[in-house]
Write an enzyme that holds these catalytic residues in place. Structure first.
Site, PDB file in Angstrom:
ATOM      1  N   HIS A  13       0.877  -1.194   0.000  1.00 46.37           N
ATOM      2  CA  HIS A  13       0.000   0.000   0.000  1.00 46.37           C
ATOM      3  C   HIS A  13       0.905   1.233   0.000  1.00 46.37           C
ATOM      4  O   HIS A  13       1.473   1.597   1.024  1.00 46.37           O
ATOM      5  CB  HIS A  13      -0.890   0.003   1.246  1.00 46.37           C
ATOM      6  CG  HIS A  13      -1.873   1.146   1.280  1.00 46.37           C
ATOM      7  ND1 HIS A  13      -3.214   0.967   1.527  1.00 46.37           N
ATOM      8  CD2 HIS A  13      -1.705   2.481   1.111  1.00 46.37           C
ATOM      9  CE1 HIS A  13      -3.835   2.136   1.518  1.00 46.37           C
ATOM     10  NE2 HIS A  13      -2.936   3.080   1.263  1.00 46.37           N
ATOM     11  N   HIS A  15       1.503   5.346  -1.644  1.00 48.14           N
ATOM     12  CA  HIS A  15       1.106   6.526  -2.437  1.00 48.14           C
ATOM     13  C   HIS A  15       2.360   7.146  -3.018  1.00 48.14           C
ATOM     14  O   HIS A  15       3.255   7.563  -2.273  1.00 48.14           O
ATOM     15  CB  HIS A  15       0.404   7.567  -1.558  1.00 48.14           C
ATOM     16  CG  HIS A  15      -0.872   7.064  -0.963  1.00 48.14           C
ATOM     17  ND1 HIS A  15      -2.089   7.214  -1.579  1.00 48.14           N
ATOM     18  CD2 HIS A  15      -1.113   6.377   0.186  1.00 48.14           C
ATOM     19  CE1 HIS A  15      -3.037   6.658  -0.826  1.00 48.14           C
ATOM     20  NE2 HIS A  15      -2.457   6.142   0.240  1.00 48.14           N
ATOM     21  N   LEU A  16       2.415   7.226  -4.351  1.00 48.52           N
ATOM     22  CA  LEU A  16       3.578   7.840  -5.006  1.00 48.52           C
ATOM     23  C   LEU A  16       3.259   9.198  -5.607  1.00 48.52           C
ATOM     24  O   LEU A  16       4.172   9.925  -5.986  1.00 48.52           O
ATOM     25  CB  LEU A  16       4.119   6.926  -6.115  1.00 48.52           C
ATOM     26  CG  LEU A  16       4.876   5.670  -5.674  1.00 48.52           C
ATOM     27  CD1 LEU A  16       5.291   4.860  -6.898  1.00 48.52           C
ATOM     28  CD2 LEU A  16       6.100   6.032  -4.836  1.00 48.52           C
ATOM     29  N   ARG A  17       1.947   9.516  -5.727  1.00 46.57           N
ATOM     30  CA  ARG A  17       1.529  10.785  -6.350  1.00 46.57           C
ATOM     31  C   ARG A  17       1.991  10.858  -7.810  1.00 46.57           C
ATOM     32  O   ARG A  17       2.238   9.837  -8.434  1.00 46.57           O
ATOM     33  CB  ARG A  17       2.042  12.007  -5.563  1.00 46.57           C
ATOM     34  CG  ARG A  17       1.889  11.930  -4.045  1.00 46.57           C
ATOM     35  CD  ARG A  17       0.472  11.775  -3.567  1.00 46.57           C
ATOM     36  NE  ARG A  17       0.400  11.949  -2.116  1.00 46.57           N
ATOM     37  CZ  ARG A  17      -0.609  11.490  -1.383  1.00 46.57           C
ATOM     38  NH1 ARG A  17      -1.606  10.801  -1.929  1.00 46.57           N
ATOM     39  NH2 ARG A  17      -0.629  11.698  -0.077  1.00 46.57           N
ATOM     40  N   ASN A  41      -5.335   7.188  -5.960  1.00 42.57           N
ATOM     41  CA  ASN A  41      -6.093   8.401  -5.612  1.00 42.57           C
ATOM     42  C   ASN A  41      -5.387   9.673  -6.059  1.00 42.57           C
ATOM     43  O   ASN A  41      -5.149  10.581  -5.273  1.00 42.57           O
ATOM     44  CB  ASN A  41      -6.421   8.451  -4.114  1.00 42.57           C
ATOM     45  CG  ASN A  41      -5.191   8.496  -3.215  1.00 42.57           C
ATOM     46  OD1 ASN A  41      -4.133   8.015  -3.589  1.00 42.57           O
ATOM     47  ND2 ASN A  41      -5.313   9.086  -2.034  1.00 42.57           N
ATOM     48  N   LYS A  99      -9.262  -0.532  -5.839  1.00 45.18           N
ATOM     49  CA  LYS A  99      -9.328   0.130  -4.537  1.00 45.18           C
ATOM     50  C   LYS A  99     -10.703   0.724  -4.312  1.00 45.18           C
ATOM     51  O   LYS A  99     -11.203   1.495  -5.138  1.00 45.18           O
ATOM     52  CB  LYS A  99      -8.258   1.237  -4.474  1.00 45.18           C
ATOM     53  CG  LYS A  99      -8.252   2.029  -3.172  1.00 45.18           C
ATOM     54  CD  LYS A  99      -7.750   1.220  -1.989  1.00 45.18           C
ATOM     55  CE  LYS A  99      -7.952   1.931  -0.666  1.00 45.18           C
ATOM     56  NZ  LYS A  99      -6.751   2.622  -0.199  1.00 45.18           N
ATOM     57  N   HIS A 174      -4.634  -0.761   5.884  1.00 46.94           N
ATOM     58  CA  HIS A 174      -4.255  -0.005   7.084  1.00 46.94           C
ATOM     59  C   HIS A 174      -5.221  -0.182   8.247  1.00 46.94           C
ATOM     60  O   HIS A 174      -5.853   0.771   8.705  1.00 46.94           O
ATOM     61  CB  HIS A 174      -4.042   1.483   6.786  1.00 46.94           C
ATOM     62  CG  HIS A 174      -5.036   2.114   5.838  1.00 46.94           C
ATOM     63  ND1 HIS A 174      -6.386   2.006   6.000  1.00 46.94           N
ATOM     64  CD2 HIS A 174      -4.854   2.853   4.722  1.00 46.94           C
ATOM     65  CE1 HIS A 174      -6.987   2.664   5.020  1.00 46.94           C
ATOM     66  NE2 HIS A 174      -6.090   3.179   4.246  1.00 46.94           N
ATOM     67  N   LEU A 219      -5.213   9.040   7.969  1.00 45.20           N
ATOM     68  CA  LEU A 219      -6.487   8.325   8.006  1.00 45.20           C
ATOM     69  C   LEU A 219      -6.272   6.884   7.585  1.00 45.20           C
ATOM     70  O   LEU A 219      -5.542   6.660   6.620  1.00 45.20           O
ATOM     71  CB  LEU A 219      -7.514   9.002   7.097  1.00 45.20           C
ATOM     72  CG  LEU A 219      -8.029  10.342   7.657  1.00 45.20           C
ATOM     73  CD1 LEU A 219      -8.850  11.077   6.610  1.00 45.20           C
ATOM     74  CD2 LEU A 219      -8.851  10.129   8.922  1.00 45.20           C
ATOM     75  N   ASP A 247       1.381   2.630   3.524  1.00 45.57           N
ATOM     76  CA  ASP A 247       0.514   3.796   3.365  1.00 45.57           C
ATOM     77  C   ASP A 247       1.339   5.073   3.443  1.00 45.57           C
ATOM     78  O   ASP A 247       0.842   6.121   3.882  1.00 45.57           O
ATOM     79  CB  ASP A 247      -0.622   3.806   4.394  1.00 45.57           C
ATOM     80  CG  ASP A 247      -1.718   4.790   4.034  1.00 45.57           C
ATOM     81  OD1 ASP A 247      -1.768   5.236   2.874  1.00 45.57           O
ATOM     82  OD2 ASP A 247      -2.522   5.125   4.927  1.00 45.57           O
ATOM     83  N   HIS A 251       2.718  14.494   1.627  1.00 49.56           N
ATOM     84  CA  HIS A 251       2.100  15.801   1.374  1.00 49.56           C
ATOM     85  C   HIS A 251       3.178  16.831   1.667  1.00 49.56           C
ATOM     86  O   HIS A 251       3.901  16.697   2.663  1.00 49.56           O
ATOM     87  CB  HIS A 251       0.926  16.053   2.326  1.00 49.56           C
ATOM     88  CG  HIS A 251      -0.252  15.145   2.134  1.00 49.56           C
ATOM     89  ND1 HIS A 251      -1.230  15.384   1.190  1.00 49.56           N
ATOM     90  CD2 HIS A 251      -0.601  13.991   2.742  1.00 49.56           C
ATOM     91  CE1 HIS A 251      -2.145  14.430   1.242  1.00 49.56           C
ATOM     92  NE2 HIS A 251      -1.783  13.560   2.182  1.00 49.56           N
ATOM     93  N   ALA A 263      -4.275  14.554   5.585  1.00 55.81           N
ATOM     94  CA  ALA A 263      -4.000  13.289   6.274  1.00 55.81           C
ATOM     95  C   ALA A 263      -2.920  12.526   5.527  1.00 55.81           C
ATOM     96  O   ALA A 263      -2.969  12.420   4.302  1.00 55.81           O
ATOM     97  CB  ALA A 263      -5.272  12.453   6.319  1.00 55.81           C
TER      98      ALA A 263
END
Ligand code: NCD
Ligand code: ZN
Length: 346
Positions: A13, A15-17, A41, A99, A174, A219, A247, A251, A263
């Site tokens: 899980h 996030h690489l953006r 996302n 997802k 998560h 979150l 996760d 940011h 978050a």
């Protein structure tokens, strides 16, 4: 023990953006992670097979030279998702999971699902072809207290969804509560959970006691200590239904250090050092590899990595950067609150 060789970890899980943030953070994972389930996302989200193919191309293009990192793509489930498109993207090997974000549950989840009847056709098709559903397990009902949203989700949404979709393989992402751990253990088959590094280390006091700490806000929000202890016990148990999904969610600092902060905890840089520390504390270093490198691969039907990494424990604390600089701004690295002694040997 001061040296430990394990199969190269995966991150189930991540996030690489995109764009400058992707370019700035990807090396923090690719340096030591073999494969990662890439969260969809983005704005706009990765919805179709074509979106995923193009995002995968951007990830590969951003990889530092000489890194062997395989992005495992996911699709963002919307009420308009086409079951045929999902099946084709899975059949080609491009997409490894879908997802589910309940609409409004977290960062960039506005396109998520409100009416579950509208996605039943896609879920049935996924059950048929064995494509896992990764679930952000929180209800969004404003009447439900934020600390209860995971437990209520299991009862109101997840359990009914699994009952009406026999055979669907589900990863509860998560997990943050003892309720989540118990639910995963109670299932007969086809249910697993990722655990993040930060939820194994912090409880809700870390966010709020003695001042508000935006870099510990993510979150699902961290819960009481008894929940953290349940997560930790599951992680170090070796139980194949629990595996590492960081996760790690970057940011830029100004978006977290503000009146209404985003978050997400960014753990890619020191996650393995944190995990080695806590598995050692629990007397479970021998089961670290199961958590980081074996259990997730088995659930996703992938062979474990052939390559290995070696972890070395230094007598003196190892310094990890407090922040990494990216073209999208500085990103604060997760602070476990104690010195780390483990590092990955070059
Ligand atoms: C994630 C993000 O920033 O994309 N944030 C988080 O707190 N975990 C979204 C998510 O996985 O919920
Ligand atoms: Zn996430």
């Amino acid at each position: 023990m001061t040296r430990l060789t394990i199969r190269r970890p995966d991150d189930w899980h991540l996030h690489l953006r995109d764009g400058a943030m992707l370019a700035g953070v990807i090396g923090e994972s690719a340096s030591h992670i073999g494969r990662a389930i890439i969260m969809p996302n983005l704005v706009p989200p990765v919805v179709t097979g074509a979106d995923a193919a193009s995002y995968r191309g951007r990830i590969l293009a951003a990889l530092p030279a000489g890194t062997a990192f395989e992005p495992l793509m996911t699709l963002y489930l919307t009420e308009a998702t086409d079951a045929e498109d999902v099946a084709a993207a899975a059949a080609s090997g491009l997409v490894r999971a879908v997802k589910l974000y309940p609409a409004g549950a977290t960062t960039n989840s506005a396109s998520g699902v409100t009416d579950f009847a509208k996605v039943q056709g896609v879920l049935d098709r996924m059950a048929e072809i064995g494509l896992p559903l990764c679930v952000h397990g929180e209800v969004t009902d404003p009447e439900v207290d934020i600390f209860d949203r995971e437990a209520v989700f299991i009862e109101r949404v997840l359990d009914p969804l699994r009952r009406r979709t026999p055979g669907l393989r589900v990863v509860m992402e998560h997990v943050t509560t003892a309720d989540g751990i118990d639910y995963v253990k109670s299932a007969e088959a086809g249910l697993a959970a990722t655990l993040t590094t930060h939820h194994l280390i912090i409880n809700r006091n870390h966010i709020l006691a003695g001042g508000i700490r935006p870099h510990y806000y993510c979150l699902p929000v961290a819960k009481r200590e008894r929940h953290r202890l349940a997560l930790r016990a599951a992680a170090v148990s070796g139980d194949a239904r629990f595996f590492s999904g960081t996760d790690s969610a970057p940011h830029a600092d100004p978006l977290k250090e503000t009146a209404c902060g985003c978050a997400g905890c960014f753990t890619a840089t020191n996650s393995i050092a944190c995990l080695a520390h806590l598995f050692e504390e629990e007397g479970a270093l021998a089961r670290l590899e199961a958590f980081t490198s074996l259990n997730g691969a088995a659930f996703y039907g992938a062979a474990p990595a052939e390559a290995t990494i070696t972890l070395v424990k230094e007598a003196a604390p190892v310094t990890y950067p407090a922040k990494i600089e990216t073209g999208a701004g500085p990103v604060t690295v997760f602070d476990p609150g104690y010195p780390l002694h483990w590092r990955i040997e070059d």
